[in-house]
Write an enzyme that holds these catalytic residues in place. Structure first.
Site, mmCIF file in Angstrom:
data_model
loop_
_atom_site.group_PDB
_atom_site.id
_atom_site.type_symbol
_atom_site.label_atom_id
_atom_site.label_comp_id
_atom_site.label_asym_id
_atom_site.label_seq_id
_atom_site.Cartn_x
_atom_site.Cartn_y
_atom_site.Cartn_z
ATOM 1 N N ARG A 199 0.837 -1.205 0.000
ATOM 2 C CA ARG A 199 0.000 0.000 0.000
ATOM 3 C C ARG A 199 0.871 1.254 0.000
ATOM 4 O O ARG A 199 0.599 2.212 -0.736
ATOM 5 C CB ARG A 199 -0.906 -0.018 1.234
ATOM 6 C CG ARG A 199 -1.831 1.176 1.350
ATOM 7 C CD ARG A 199 -2.617 1.107 2.657
ATOM 8 N NE ARG A 199 -3.660 2.115 2.720
ATOM 9 C CZ ARG A 199 -4.496 2.250 3.750
ATOM 10 N NH1 ARG A 199 -4.405 1.436 4.789
ATOM 11 N NH2 ARG A 199 -5.423 3.188 3.749
ATOM 12 N N HIS A 237 -17.228 3.966 -3.192
ATOM 13 C CA HIS A 237 -16.379 5.155 -3.124
ATOM 14 C C HIS A 237 -16.641 6.130 -4.272
ATOM 15 O O HIS A 237 -15.914 7.103 -4.441
ATOM 16 C CB HIS A 237 -14.889 4.787 -3.080
ATOM 17 C CG HIS A 237 -14.487 4.140 -1.799
ATOM 18 N ND1 HIS A 237 -13.193 3.772 -1.522
ATOM 19 C CD2 HIS A 237 -15.203 3.790 -0.708
ATOM 20 C CE1 HIS A 237 -13.138 3.218 -0.327
ATOM 21 N NE2 HIS A 237 -14.347 3.218 0.183
ATOM 22 N N TYR A 279 -14.652 10.107 -0.962
ATOM 23 C CA TYR A 279 -13.616 9.711 -1.918
ATOM 24 C C TYR A 279 -13.714 10.478 -3.229
ATOM 25 O O TYR A 279 -12.747 10.523 -3.993
ATOM 26 C CB TYR A 279 -13.681 8.202 -2.170
ATOM 27 C CG TYR A 279 -13.123 7.409 -1.018
ATOM 28 C CD1 TYR A 279 -11.788 7.036 -0.989
ATOM 29 C CD2 TYR A 279 -13.925 7.070 0.066
ATOM 30 C CE1 TYR A 279 -11.266 6.335 0.079
ATOM 31 C CE2 TYR A 279 -13.411 6.368 1.143
ATOM 32 C CZ TYR A 279 -12.080 6.006 1.145
ATOM 33 O OH TYR A 279 -11.565 5.322 2.215
ATOM 34 N N CYS A 282 -18.928 -1.840 2.294
ATOM 35 C CA CYS A 282 -18.062 -0.756 2.749
ATOM 36 C C CYS A 282 -18.739 -0.092 3.942
ATOM 37 O O CYS A 282 -19.967 -0.087 4.042
ATOM 38 C CB CYS A 282 -17.862 0.245 1.610
ATOM 39 S SG CYS A 282 -16.778 1.627 2.021
ATOM 40 N N ASN A 324 -10.654 -3.914 -0.345
ATOM 41 C CA ASN A 324 -10.613 -2.838 -1.335
ATOM 42 C C ASN A 324 -9.738 -3.198 -2.531
ATOM 43 O O ASN A 324 -8.831 -4.017 -2.398
ATOM 44 C CB ASN A 324 -10.079 -1.557 -0.676
ATOM 45 C CG ASN A 324 -11.161 -0.808 0.063
ATOM 46 O OD1 ASN A 324 -12.308 -0.787 -0.351
ATOM 47 N ND2 ASN A 324 -10.794 -0.193 1.179
#
Length: 325
Positions: free
Chosen positions: A90, A195, A247, A165, A144
């Site tokens: 990440r 998102h 987002y 989510c 995700n």
């Protein structure tokens, strides 16, 4: 009933365990099979979950295993929360984006795409194992980028899959707090993808209140305790006539968000790695039976509530309305 958690070594798992313990009787729960490829994390987390369950008098078992077929065998629900490559991957995704003046966030832009490319093949393979070991199970995915993952799995033939989510449920509670009412009185009308969603209506006791909410934001700004979901200029919200997912700031307010991300001394991945040291220290302490306060900082607020609402709705055929993605 048996539930399998794939990625049970996640620091999120105790949040989920809290909900499973709370709803044990409604779920008719006998066994929660906990699978992870990281034996150390799995041992620590399941040990803590077992102590939580014992302290609350739960009768079902948290069973750790490194055998995924054993975890899946006979499960009615499979909950997935994996991170292929861990937080280090990440971090690399975020840096790759920022070094090239691009958004590197884990579900948006280049970061989200990189994570999808690592994750989707692993979960497609998991679905093959589900087909063999528990073909009638529902797969409830928190991994995700949730929207891309859910679409990919459905395209590969998995019909019983839900992408979930905690953003919708957090927004629901934030709106209720802003309006000063109980969450159960609030109904959110939203549309879009994970998102990438918008709220086009908010009703309290059946009365539309979205214009009133915009008036409050314009008059007084947002309270500091609300989440990023409402972090937009009031004039922008009124002009749009809807509330975008937080987002969508990476699109609507791209330059501002890019500056903000580049100005941070540490990436979100580095922040989480530091936080997880504290969380796992707490989980490993055999005197502890309550989740640590720091868990709310991990980013999974109301995760358990969102997951259990969906599981119970499917299991009990409640025919209620769930905002999934």
């Amino acid at each position: 009933m048996k539930i399998a958690i794939i990625g049970a070594g996640s620091s999120y798992t105790p949040e989920l365990a809290t909900g499973l313990i709370e709803h044990e009787s409604e779920l008719s729960l006998d066994l929660v099979a906990c699978f992870d490829i990281d034996s150390r994390r799995l041992e620590v987390v399941t040990g803590f979950c077992r102590r939580m369950a014992a302290a609350r008098g739960a009768r079902f078992e948290f069973e750790p295993t490194n055998d995924i077929e054993r975890a899946l065998e006979g499960a009615s629900f499979v909950l997935t929360q994996i991170r292929v490559g861990g937080q280090q991957a990440r971090h690399s995704d975020i840096k790759l984006g920022l070094d090239n003046d691009l958004i590197g966030q884990e579900t948006t832009g280049i970061g989200g795409f990189a994570k999808a490319m690592r994750t989707i093949p692993v979960l497609v393979d998991l679905c093959r194992k589900i087909d063999a070991r528990c073909p009638d199970a529902w797969l409830v995915n928190f991994t995700n980028p949730s929207g891309l993952v859910a679409e990919a799995l459905m395209r590969h033939g998995r019909e019983r899959v839900i992408g979930l989510c905690n953003i919708p449920i957090n927004l629901h509670h934030d709106v209720a707090a802003l309006l000063g009412v109980e969450p159960w009185r609030v109904e959110i009308d939203s549309f879009g993808l994970n998102h990438l969603s918008w709220v086009r209506g908010i009703r309290v006791d059946g009365r539309e209140v979205l214009p009133e909410l915009f008036d409050r934001v314009l008059a007084a700004g947002l309270p500091a305790n609300l989440s990023d979901e409402l972090d937009y200029p009031g004039e922008f919200l009124r002009a749009l006539g809807m509330i975008p997912s937080g987002y969508l700031r990476y699109y609507y307010l791209r330059r501002r968000m890019l500056r903000k991300l580049k100005a941070q001394p540490r990436t979100r991945a580095e922040q989480v790695m530091e936080l997880e040291k504290k969380l796992f220290s707490h989980y490993a302490d055999e005197s502890r039976t309550e989740p640590p306060a720091e868990l709310s900082s991990r980013g999974g607020a109301l995760y358990s509530r969102a997951a259990l609402d969906v599981v119970l709705s499917l299991l009990l055929d409640r025919k209620d309305r769930q905002v999934l993605d």
